[in-house]
Structure formats: C-alpha cells, structure tokens
Scaffold this motif. Structure first.
Motif, PDB file in Angstrom:
ATOM      1  N   CYS A   1      -4.101  79.616  15.742  1.00 35.40           N
ATOM      2  CA  CYS A   1      -4.436  80.419  16.917  1.00 35.40           C
ATOM      3  C   CYS A   1      -5.317  79.592  17.837  1.00 35.40           C
ATOM      4  O   CYS A   1      -6.061  78.722  17.375  1.00 35.40           O
TER       5      CYS A   1
ATOM      6  N   CYS B   1      -7.129  81.317  20.383  1.00 36.14           N
ATOM      7  CA  CYS B   1      -7.917  82.281  21.145  1.00 36.14           C
ATOM      8  C   CYS B   1      -9.341  81.762  21.270  1.00 36.14           C
ATOM      9  O   CYS B   1      -9.736  80.822  20.584  1.00 36.14           O
TER      10      CYS B   1
ATOM     11  N   CYS C   1     -11.225  81.188  18.014  1.00 36.90           N
ATOM     12  CA  CYS C   1     -10.716  80.122  17.154  1.00 36.90           C
ATOM     13  C   CYS C   1     -10.912  78.735  17.781  1.00 36.90           C
ATOM     14  O   CYS C   1     -11.038  77.737  17.070  1.00 36.90           O
TER      15      CYS C   1
ATOM     16  N   HIS D   1     -11.369  87.068  16.265  1.00 35.94           N
ATOM     17  CA  HIS D   1      -9.979  86.601  16.243  1.00 35.94           C
ATOM     18  C   HIS D   1      -9.008  87.731  15.915  1.00 35.94           C
ATOM     19  O   HIS D   1      -7.985  87.901  16.587  1.00 35.94           O
TER      20      HIS D   1
HETATM   21 ZN   LIG Z   1      -7.771  83.338  17.261  1.00 41.45          ZN
END
Ligand SMILES: [Zn+2]
Length: 613
Positions: free
Chosen positions: A207, A209, A212, A235
C-alpha cells in the motif's frame, strides 16, 4: 417510507444514496464506531439496554440524545441485541414494546414482525456473527429486505472489511461500520481489498497510502504496540475508504457485477454469497435494469447465472414467438455484434441468399444460450464480451444445450440445418440425440470455408416451398418479437398490429398505422420506444402501467405521486402513466414495487405528456 434517505442511483440491488440530515452524507456510508455515542456524530447510538440496565433508563437516554441532536443526527433506538441462536420468542418479549414517538431520523434493529415501520435505517442484528456463513447472512438479508420499505437504508454492523465491502453493497447494504477494521489493526492485521495479512508475514507493505508511505514492514514490527496499532488503524481505514470509493465508481459505471465476480474470490464465503444470490434469482432480478449502456463482460463461470443472461434466456422461452417458418438454420456467434454485421454472418447470409424467405435463423452462443435473429440487437445479446479460447466447459455446453433443447421442444420445424463446428456442433448433436430430431450438418472444417458455404446453399436450395416471408414481413417480425420480448406475449398485437407499415432504414425502424406512429426501435439497446398513441393502447392492456392521481406531471414523475405500478416493471423499462388528467410515456427509474413503496425519488423520467380531460 422515509424522509431522511433517498436513493439516487442503482446498479441492481446496489445503490448510491443520500442521508438527508445534519451534514448530508453520501451512501454507501461507513460509520465510525469510535464516535457512535458522541452527539456530533451523523449517526448516534442511544445505547444497549444491556448497558443501561433497564429499558426505562435506555428510553430516557434516547430522549435526552434526541433533544440534544434534534434532527441533525440519526438516532438508533435503544436495543437489546441477542446472538442469532437465541429463540425468537425471547427476543420478541424483550424488544417489542418500544414505539418511538419522535420527529427526527431513527434507526432500529430489524426483527421480523416487531420492527416499527417508522424508521429510516434498519440494522441487521448480529450481522458480525454471519461472517463466513453465506447461507445465514443471505437469508437474514432477504428476510429483512422483505420486511422493510424499499426506500429505507440497511446497516450491517461489525462485518465490513475491504475484502467483503463490494459484496455487501452488491447485495443491497447501504451502511457499514469500521469496527472490524479497527479490531484488526490492534491485532496486527493489515487489511487490503485482496485479503488480510498478518504483519509478521509481510516483507513489503502492499500500500502507498499516507500511513504506509512513512514506514516499512520491518520498521513497523519494531515499533511499540500502541504506535504500531495507530499506523495500522490509519491504513486499515484508508483501505476501507478507498474500496468504498471504488465500489461507488463501479455502481456509477454499471460494472459492479463484473467487479464482484472477481472480488468474491478472496474468500470462499463471498463466492458462496454470489452463487446464493444468483440462485435466488428474483431478489436481484427485480432490481436489475432492462439494459445498461456499458459492455457486459462475461469472464467467469458465475457470468452464466447473472440476471441479464438468465432473464434473456427466460424471455426467449416465455415471451418470444418465432416467426412462421419450416426451416431453422442454426449459426455460430461472432465476436462482432450485432452478429449480422460480422464478416462470418455476412457470408452466411450471402450463402442463404434468396432462401432467407423460407428460413428462421438462430444463433448459438455462450453465455447467452440461443439468440433468435430478431433479438440480436436486444441487450445483452449485442453488448457482451467473453473470454474466447475455443474450449467450452461442461457447464457452458449444458447451459447452451439446455436452452436449445427447451426451445425446440416448444417450437417445431420440418427441417433443422446446423451450420456449426466444434463445441457448437457438439451441443447440436447433444440436443439432436435428446430430442430424437434429425439435424443436417453443413459445415466441414470451417464454417466460412467456400466448401461449407456451398453445402449450406445447396442444402437450403432444396427448400423452395412452405411458409415464406418477404423482406417487409421479416422487418415486421423483428418488431413484433421485440415488442413481445419487452412487454410480454401479445404486446406485438397492440404495438405492431395487422395493417401497419415499417418506415426507416435498418435498424431505426418505426411502426406506423396510417399517419400515426406507434413505436421506434432504439438500436443502441434493441428496445422499443413507444409514442403517446402506442402508450394509450398499451394502457388498455394494463401492462407496464403506472397509475397516478389527477395531476399533470412535468419532466419526471416522483415516487410519492404513484398510486399503483405494475410489479413487472424494472428500472429502464418503457412505462405508461395513466391519471385522470394525463397520459404519459417514459422510462422507469426504479422497479414497480419500489415506486409503490418509496416516499422519495424519481420513479419515471417522462418523455411525452398528454393532458386529457
Ligand atoms: Zn496503507
């Protein structure tokens, strides 16, 4: 009926809507359970009777919250939840005594026979217990949906994860929460829409995001438990939100089914849910549109049982009346649609030549089954794409053979010519054997080879007698078949009666009776658009009719204006509106049942309105 929730867009059972209180929010909506008891929350829980100790106390609490939030928040009525295995009698005696007398938006637990019909949102009790139990979850959902008005919102608490969100929404859930995603974060579980990972087993973090991006898997493992949980929590909630937005886009594009056919592979119980929903055909069928503007992708074995395919096959068997002919020619499908503009079909049509007058053409195809030539424009016959390898599995063969067999048991021909190869031929041989009916096979090697086409031509040249149709009659047959397909057997006699003429080039045919136009063929979906003249005739038949009171609608007809609607109306259907002062024709935005049950929303987009005295 609800004043606080409105469905704006539908894709089968899935819907995009709006919560109409406080700061209006879009549905599908994820409740943040961390703030559920806060008065600033869009949805507030008045609390469990188990926690407050007595029902009276819970009720006082509810009144206090309602007073504080006014109608800016939906308040969940005091509840006493039980695990699913507790007998109904015990549950009933505990909760059937609360009748809210309040003005604002409310939510309540749905319990068959004892929920009020005044709430705006209904909660599936113990939904979290049904994870991994497809049968029970699906049955509970169906029972619940039967019990509540079609326009109210459905909330399944404590079950949602990025991996199952699409399926929950596909089945008609509007509201979920983040409980499970939060719990996962504190158990070192990293959630994705493709399934869950234990942090221990992750080498990389799949990931990017914002939570992360700042760390990596080994760094995260080294962190203090609390700090780690905070990042995982961020997350997991991001993953849930991202999936929600994706699903909403899929709904807008009319592609949620295709997505769910793939997405359900992350867990066996989700695949089971899809199969159960398909086996309970009526639930999804009632909500599925007559046609979609996008291409339908048939990519998995479940594509064979999706509503659009099964509905088409059923209507061919039940509503379709073939034109009169003694000779049936069976042909293979083509990648290009509609079939008759493909290269191969051009060649077949040329080989059939002037014998076309005597024959009826039928196309064999997976996943559609059989497509009569007259319905080749009809959704989804001209709108699907499928994985082609030349290999058809046993289920596919059986499905298509079953369609052909059923059709031939009902409709008799003197001669059946099958101009097919490979799996198509195998299917024809299966059916021929089962029925004890002879079929003449005219292809050897390739259906488009000069030899095969020559044999097709020679075989048909033997049939120069019997029932024949000229070009004009064949066009009219097409319009008749489309009318019956769309509005049921017999509609053709109303919309394409004897003595009418066809105008317009293929495929934009129009039916005229004298100077009055009755219908136009819409080539894009292979459906018929009906004029006011046609509508007045259809209204007499009672089919696809929506009844309204004595007002004259403008632009669109809203659901509260509907007195009665034909239950066979599906979203996208051409419908006929009858009132004391108006006759109208338009396109249904929701099913007939939903029109009757809904307190909000557009029921019909009107195309023509005629005032009557
Ligand atoms: Zn994430």
């Amino acid at each position: 009926m609800t004043r606080y929730f409105e469905v704006l867009q539908r894709d089968g059972a899935a819907r995009i809507g709006k919560l109409l209180f406080g700061e209006t929010a879009q549905t599908p909506y994820i409740i943040d359970t961390r703030t559920l008891s806060s008065e600033d929350s869009l949805i507030t829980d008045a609390g469990s009777v188990w926690a407050s100790g007595s029902f009276e106390e819970a009720e006082r609490n509810f009144n206090k919250i309602r007073e504080a939030v006014k109608d800016n928040s939906l308040v969940i009525l005091p509840h006493q939840s039980y695990p699913p295995e507790v007998p109904e009698e015990i549950k009933d005696s505990a909760t059937c005594r609360y009748d809210p007398d309040n003005e604002g938006p409310t939510g309540e637990i749905s319990r068959p026979g004892c929920s009020s019909d005044a709430s705006d949102m209904y909660i599936m009790e113990g939904a979290g217990c049904f994870e991994n139990n497809a049968r029970q979850f699906f049955n509970e959902l169906i029972e619940m949906k039967k019990d509540i008005a079609a326009d109210t919102a459905v909330y399944t608490p404590n079950i949602c994860l990025p991996e199952n969100l699409a399926m929950l929404l596909y089945l008609g859930v509007d509201i979920v929460d983040n409980t499970k995603a939060l719990v996962a974060a504190h158990s070192d579980i990293f959630l994705t829409s493709a399934g869950r990972f234990y942090l221990d087993s992750l080498t990389e973090m799949p990931c990017r995001c914002e939570a992360c991006a700042k760390t990596n898997a080994s760094e995260l493992r080294e962190m203090e438990k609390r700090e780690r949980a905070k990042i995982l929590e961020k997350h997991n909630l991001n993953a849930l939100e991202a999936e929600l937005v994706l699903v909403r886009e899929k709904i807008r594009a009319g592609m949620l089914r295709e997505y769910v056919e793939g997405q359900c592979r992350t867990r066996p119980w989700l695949t089971a849910l899809l199969r159960l929903a398909d086996s309970e055909y009526e639930y999804l069928e009632e909500k599925s549109p007559l046609a979609r503007s996008n291409e339908m992708l048939a990519n998995s074995s479940e594509s064979l049982s999706r509503v659009e395919i099964v509905r088409f096959a059923q209507r061919v068997q039940e509503r379709y009346t073939p034109p009169e002919a003694d000779v049936l020619v069976l042909l293979p499908c083509s990648a290009k649609k509609p079939y008759s503009i493909s290269n191969s079909h051009w060649k077949f049509i040329k080989a059939i030549g002037d014998k076309r007058r005597f024959v009826h053409e039928m196309i064999i195809t997976s996943p559609m089954g059989i497509v009569p030539r007259e319905l080749e424009l009809t959704y989804p016959a001209a709108h699907y794409d499928t994985a082609v390898t030349g290999y058809w599995d046993a289920e596919e063969r059986e499905w298509v053979a079953g369609c052909l067999e059923k059709y031939l048991r009902k409709n008799k021909y003197n001669v059946i010519v099958a101009h097919v190869e490979d799996a198509y031929r195998h299917i024809c041989e299966m059916v021929s054997e089962r029925l004890g009916t002879e079929m003449i096979f005219t292809s050897s090697g390739s259906v488009t080879s000069p030899d095969s086409l020559k044999r097709l031509k020679e075989e048909l040249s033997k049939h120069t007698q019997g029932r024949a149709r000229n070009v004009e009659e064949r066009k009219k047959d097409m319009m008749r078949c489309l009318a019956d397909y769309q509005f049921g057997k017999g509609a053709s006699e109303i919309l394409v009666p004897e003595g009418t003429i066809i105008k317009g080039p293929f495929p934009k045919y129009q039916i005229f009776e004298g100077k009055k136009q009755l219908v136009t063929l819409i080539p894009q979906y292979g459906t018929l658009a009906v004029t006011i003249e046609g509508a007045e005739r259809m209204i007499e038949s009672g089919r696809y009719v929506v009844e309204i009171d004595d007002f004259v609608p403008k632009g669109s007809l809203l659901a509260p204006g509907v007195i009665k609607a034909d239950p066979q109306i599906r979203p996208g259907d051409e419908v006929f509106v009858r009132g004391k002062n108006a006759v109208c024709v338009g396109r249904a935005a929701m099913s007939g049942t939903e029109m009757q049950e809904s307190g909000r929303g557009v029921a019909v987009d009107l195309r023509h309105v005629k005032k009557v005295k």
